[in-house]
Scaffold this active site. Structure first.
Site, PDB file in Angstrom:
ATOM      1  N   SER A  61      34.280  31.393  47.021  1.00 24.23           N
ATOM      2  CA  SER A  61      34.062  31.757  45.625  1.00 24.23           C
ATOM      3  C   SER A  61      34.302  30.544  44.706  1.00 24.23           C
ATOM      4  O   SER A  61      33.721  29.485  44.916  1.00 24.23           O
ATOM      5  CB  SER A  61      34.992  32.930  45.295  1.00 24.23           C
ATOM      6  OG  SER A  61      34.628  33.550  44.114  1.00 24.23           O
ATOM      7  N   ARG A  93      41.152  43.093  35.374  1.00 27.76           N
ATOM      8  CA  ARG A  93      41.228  43.042  36.832  1.00 27.76           C
ATOM      9  C   ARG A  93      40.420  44.165  37.462  1.00 27.76           C
ATOM     10  O   ARG A  93      39.781  43.987  38.501  1.00 27.76           O
ATOM     11  CB  ARG A  93      42.695  43.136  37.269  1.00 27.76           C
ATOM     12  CG  ARG A  93      42.902  43.014  38.757  1.00 27.76           C
ATOM     13  CD  ARG A  93      42.354  41.703  39.270  1.00 27.76           C
ATOM     14  NE  ARG A  93      42.587  41.528  40.688  1.00 27.76           N
ATOM     15  CZ  ARG A  93      42.135  40.497  41.383  1.00 27.76           C
ATOM     16  NH1 ARG A  93      41.421  39.561  40.779  1.00 27.76           N
ATOM     17  NH2 ARG A  93      42.400  40.386  42.650  1.00 27.76           N
ATOM     18  N   HIS A 104      31.921  40.929  47.916  1.00 32.36           N
ATOM     19  CA  HIS A 104      32.434  39.570  47.759  1.00 32.36           C
ATOM     20  C   HIS A 104      33.777  39.387  48.472  1.00 32.36           C
ATOM     21  O   HIS A 104      34.066  38.322  49.015  1.00 32.36           O
ATOM     22  CB  HIS A 104      32.576  39.265  46.264  1.00 32.36           C
ATOM     23  CG  HIS A 104      32.954  37.852  45.960  1.00 32.36           C
ATOM     24  ND1 HIS A 104      32.218  36.779  46.420  1.00 32.36           N
ATOM     25  CD2 HIS A 104      33.969  37.325  45.240  1.00 32.36           C
ATOM     26  CE1 HIS A 104      32.785  35.651  45.991  1.00 32.36           C
ATOM     27  NE2 HIS A 104      33.851  35.960  45.288  1.00 32.36           N
ATOM     28  N   ASP A 105      34.584  40.451  48.482  1.00 33.23           N
ATOM     29  CA  ASP A 105      35.895  40.390  49.131  1.00 33.23           C
ATOM     30  C   ASP A 105      35.819  40.085  50.624  1.00 33.23           C
ATOM     31  O   ASP A 105      36.831  39.729  51.234  1.00 33.23           O
ATOM     32  CB  ASP A 105      36.640  41.721  48.942  1.00 33.23           C
ATOM     33  CG  ASP A 105      37.539  41.691  47.712  1.00 33.23           C
ATOM     34  OD1 ASP A 105      37.590  40.638  47.057  1.00 33.23           O
ATOM     35  OD2 ASP A 105      38.172  42.718  47.418  1.00 33.23           O
ATOM     36  N   ASP A 120      27.475  41.134  49.275  1.00 33.97           N
ATOM     37  CA  ASP A 120      28.099  40.452  48.139  1.00 33.97           C
ATOM     38  C   ASP A 120      27.060  40.314  47.030  1.00 33.97           C
ATOM     39  O   ASP A 120      26.109  39.546  47.145  1.00 33.97           O
ATOM     40  CB  ASP A 120      28.593  39.073  48.597  1.00 33.97           C
ATOM     41  CG  ASP A 120      29.315  38.306  47.502  1.00 33.97           C
ATOM     42  OD1 ASP A 120      29.330  38.772  46.346  1.00 33.97           O
ATOM     43  OD2 ASP A 120      29.855  37.223  47.802  1.00 33.97           O
TER      44      ASP A 120
END
Lengths: 399, 197
Positions: A168, A238, A368-369, A335
């Site tokens: 990232s 968040r 994405h994680d 992602d």
């Protein structure tokens, strides 16, 4: 400087897994300035917090730099104490026998400048005023991080990294390293990253920043001086981020429409709470208890500003023609924040620039994680690549 | 199957050439070319198992689906574009060859010959699609969707004005090895074509 694993740390009694780097201790170093930033301002001095895993070899050629993502820090692997419940943020991928094998490499992870985990940042005291920097902390770019990381390399005596690795925002730093210090990077590993953000990405970041700045406790960023904290704003920021790091499918598989409390029974007015709601709130709350809101604003801005090819005539091929290292790129199918398409653009530019590159598009439902989570194919590709990096160090494979 | 075709391809690739290998498999060809001829280049592959083998060998491999074209490559950006044993797996083989000749100054293509006597024999006498060592798939699960014979391929070359610089026919068995020079379409198992625009 290096961490010696105690046998105790590896014993089953401690509950720390055998393939962990064990108990690690953060270190800090204050670098004397002047340190000139991309924005033109100068820091008189700055502190970086870092951890190292593994052993630096005699010719100091086996260093691997880990660049962290938006909310990351120096604690990438291992545990801080016997009672530590959770290991560092990239523990799946750093450790003995893991893709970034600490039996082979000397791994350096740091909290970036501007961070809030011990490195100089908005929550630190501004020496000029004796008060927290707050919103007066200078805006940073990825290149500022790279330059400070180069000073950390100098401190450790590492002339050339065997690899600079990042996911990232960390991948952006790794790519910037390959252009700013081409002679100091042997391999560049860029995972789930992009050469610049899309408008949609910037929009999400702006929404997150607005959530923070519109919290009444934000006080124009001077919440530390005024003894307040925009906890709710940061928690919402968040939550927004968290949703974008997962995929629709991933969230669906994890939570579906399961209820945490309440019922849909007719004639009952009790409010229903879905599992996903309480999960997100928990993520938001725990984050806002440990992260500095000004740092979040600063880091998301650095993300927005990043554009690898900007000063190369907006031509990524021209940019990468300055690189002297080899690249590994990995992306994940689900992602959508840093989609495979963005990694393919990097691969294309590298191929046009005749730079060695390997690119794998890994099937994963985790969004994405995925770059932080266990995944068989990802681990295998990553490990095989890093294994060759290690072989090159021993002259077993032609560099 | 041993890869007699790889040795012949290596003869046709210039030293230090920039090579793109489409459907590069486990990266054997690129690894050989790098060693023998100091070529640089990339393999494109879609199979994760094969990509893993390339990474283990240290061959530059990029995950890409050839059926989606080569639009990400500039005109004449490679000296040689190679495609071994993949032509028959493509959705539109003719468009990919066109693209190969746009991206590369020359291209080298190998494919299994469906006109080979064994295949003809099998179809003629058993009335079923040939399944052999060379083509070990049933008709319903095969990745090979566009078989052709040497003759078919040469007709395609003529129609598209692709120049055949060299052609070599390979056979694994000794008898076919002798006979292939006289009747390549009947006895050749694999053809290697060297094309330019």
């Amino acid at each position: 400087m290096r961490k010696i694993l105690t046998t105790e740390a590896q014993s089953p009694r401690s509950g720390i897994p055998a393939d962990s780097v064990g108990i690690v201790e953060p270190q800090s170093h204050t670098f004397p300035g002047p340190f000139k930033l991309a924005c033109g301002r100068v820091l008189d001095e700055y502190t970086l917090m870092y951890e190292t895993y593994g052993t630096l070899n005699a010719d100091k050629s086996n260093g691997v730099l880990i660049c962290h993502a938006l909310s990351g820090h120096h604690h990438a692997a291992g545990y801080h104490s016997e009672s530590d419940k959770r290991p560092g943020w990239w523990d799946h991928y750093i450790g003995p026998g893991k893709p970034i094998d600490t039996n082979k490499f000397f791994v350096v992870a740091l909290n970036n400048l501007g961070g809030c985990h011990g490195s100089t940042g908005p929550a630190s005291i501004n020496p000029a005023t004796g008060k927290p920097w707050g919103p007066d902390f200078p805006p940073l770019r990825a290149r500022d991080w790279v330059h400070s990381q180069a000073q950390l390399a100098d401190l450790l005596g590492i002339q050339q990294w065997a690899a600079v690795v990042g996911g990232s925002l960390g991948g952006m730093q790794a790519m910037r390293w390959s252009l700013e210090y081409p002679e100091r990077v042997h391999h560049c590993v860029v995972i789930a990253s992009a050469m610049k953000l899309s408008a949609q990405n910037i929009a999400f970041n702006e929404t997150a920043r607005q959530a923070i700045t519109s919290d009444p406790d934000f006080r124009d960023g001077r919440y530390l001086e005024e003894n307040t904290l925009p906890r709710h704003g940061l928690a919402v920021a968040r939550m927004i981020g968290h949703i974008t790091y997962l995929s629709d499918d991933g969230l669906g598989k994890k939570f579906g429409r399961e209820l945490r409390s309440g019922t849909f029974e007719q004639g009952v007015e009790e409010l229903v709470e879905f599992q996903v709601q309480s999960y997100l709130r928990h993520q938001g709350d725990s984050f806002s208890g440990s992260f500095d809101p000004n740092t979040y604003i600063l880091m998301t801005r650095a993300l927005d500003y990043f554009d690898l090819a900007r000063e190369y005539g907006d031509d990524p091929v021209t940019a990468f023609s300055h690189a002297r290292c080899k690249f590994l790129l990995v992306s994940f199918t689900s992602d959508w924040r840093f989609a495979p398409e963005r990694s393919r653009e990097i691969a294309d530019a590298l191929m046009h620039a005749n730079v060695p590159v390997t690119y794998a598009e890994v099937e994963s439902p985790m969004g994405h994680d995925a770059f932080l989570l266990p995944n068989e194919r990802y681990e295998k590709v990553f490990a095989a690549y890093m294994n060759n990096v290690a072989k090159e160090l021993h002259g077993e494979l032609q560099a | 199957m041993t890869r007699k075709d790889l040795a012949i391809i290596a003869d046709w690739v210039a030293p230090k050439a920039r090579v793109l290998d489409l459907g590069c498999g486990d990266g054997e060809l690129l690894a050989q070319l790098a060693k023998q001829k100091q070529v640089s280049g990339y393999g494109l592959e879609i199979d994760p198992v094969q990509i893993q083998k390339c990474v283990e060998r240290g061959v530059n491999v990029v995950e890409q689906n050839l059926d989606k074209g080569l639009a990400n490559f500039a005109d004449q950006s490679f000296d040689t574009v190679v495609m071994t044993q993949a032509l028959q797996t493509l959705r539109s083989p003719h468009l990919v060859v066109e693209e190969m000749l746009r991206v590369g100054r020359e291209c080298i293509i190998t494919f299994p010959n469906f006109g080979q006597w064994k295949a003809r024999w099998h179809l003629a006498f058993s009335g079923r699609m040939p399944v052999s060592d060379l083509l070990p798939f049933e008709w319903y699960d095969t990745p090979n969707i566009h078989f052709c014979t040497f003759k078919d391929f040469e007709v395609l070359c003529r129609e598209h004005n692709w120049q055949i610089q060299h052609r070599q026919v390979v056979s694994e068995s000794t008898i076919s090895g002798v006979l292939k020079d006289f009747l390549p379409n009947l006895f050749g198992e694999t053809a290697i074509y060297h094309l330019t625009r």
